[in-house]
Design a protein around this motif. Structure first.
Motif, short mmCIF file in Angstrom:
data_model
loop_
_atom_site.label_atom_id
_atom_site.label_comp_id
_atom_site.label_asym_id
_atom_site.label_seq_id
_atom_site.Cartn_x
_atom_site.Cartn_y
_atom_site.Cartn_z
N MET A 1 0.84 -1.18 0.00
CA MET A 1 0.00 0.00 0.00
C MET A 1 0.89 1.25 0.00
N PRO A 2 0.63 2.19 -0.90
CA PRO A 2 1.45 3.40 -0.99
C PRO A 2 1.36 4.24 0.28
N ASP A 3 2.45 4.90 0.60
CA ASP A 3 2.51 5.79 1.75
C ASP A 3 1.98 7.16 1.31
N SER A 4 0.94 7.65 1.98
CA SER A 4 0.32 8.92 1.58
C SER A 4 1.23 10.13 1.82
N ARG A 5 2.30 9.96 2.59
CA ARG A 5 3.23 11.06 2.84
C ARG A 5 4.24 11.22 1.72
N ILE A 6 4.35 10.25 0.82
CA ILE A 6 5.30 10.30 -0.29
C ILE A 6 4.57 10.86 -1.52
N LYS A 7 5.10 11.96 -2.07
CA LYS A 7 4.44 12.61 -3.21
C LYS A 7 4.70 11.88 -4.52
N ASN A 8 5.88 11.31 -4.68
CA ASN A 8 6.24 10.62 -5.92
C ASN A 8 6.64 9.20 -5.56
N GLU A 9 5.64 8.33 -5.41
CA GLU A 9 5.86 6.96 -4.94
C GLU A 9 6.77 6.17 -5.88
N GLU A 10 6.62 6.37 -7.18
CA GLU A 10 7.44 5.64 -8.16
C GLU A 10 8.93 6.00 -8.00
N GLN A 11 9.21 7.28 -7.85
CA GLN A 11 10.59 7.71 -7.68
C GLN A 11 11.13 7.20 -6.34
N TYR A 12 10.31 7.24 -5.30
CA TYR A 12 10.71 6.76 -3.98
C TYR A 12 11.15 5.29 -4.06
N ARG A 13 10.34 4.44 -4.69
CA ARG A 13 10.68 3.02 -4.82
C ARG A 13 11.95 2.82 -5.64
N ALA A 14 12.11 3.61 -6.70
CA ALA A 14 13.30 3.48 -7.55
C ALA A 14 14.56 3.85 -6.77
N LEU A 15 14.48 4.87 -5.95
CA LEU A 15 15.64 5.27 -5.14
C LEU A 15 15.99 4.21 -4.10
N LEU A 16 14.98 3.61 -3.51
CA LEU A 16 15.23 2.52 -2.55
C LEU A 16 15.93 1.35 -3.23
N GLU A 17 15.51 1.04 -4.44
CA GLU A 17 16.09 -0.08 -5.18
C GLU A 17 17.57 0.13 -5.51
N ILE A 18 17.98 1.37 -5.70
CA ILE A 18 19.39 1.60 -6.03
C ILE A 18 20.24 1.83 -4.78
#
Length: 79
Positions: A1-18
């Motif tokens: 479930m997406p975190d409502s405090r994160i504005k750009n969820e896709e970018q957030y996940r990509a940064l975590l992955e790297i």
């Protein structure tokens, strides 16, 4: 479930992955226009101290009110 405090969820996940930390990923993903490319911004060393302070505030850099212009630039580039 997406975190409502994160504005750009896709970018957030990509940064975590790297390998970025959750805190740093969230800070970057919540920056206005964080994922927008274009290269229209002038380099930090051409910004005023007030502009640098506002940008540091937007991305959540702690201790920014005590920083010199040089320290603000360093923190923005490395956080």
């Amino acid at each position: 479930m997406p975190d409502s405090r994160i504005k750009n969820e896709e970018q957030y996940r990509a940064l975590l992955e790297i390998g970025y930390s959750k805190e740093k990923s969230a800070r970057i993903a919540n920056t206005p226009d964080a994922g927008v490319k274009g290269g229209h911004a002038k380099p930090y060393n051409e910004w005023t101290k007030a502009e640098l302070y506002q940008q540091a505030r937007r991305v959540g850099i702690p201790g920014r009110s005590y920083m010199s212009k040089k320290n603000l630039i360093h923190s923005l580039r490395n956080n």
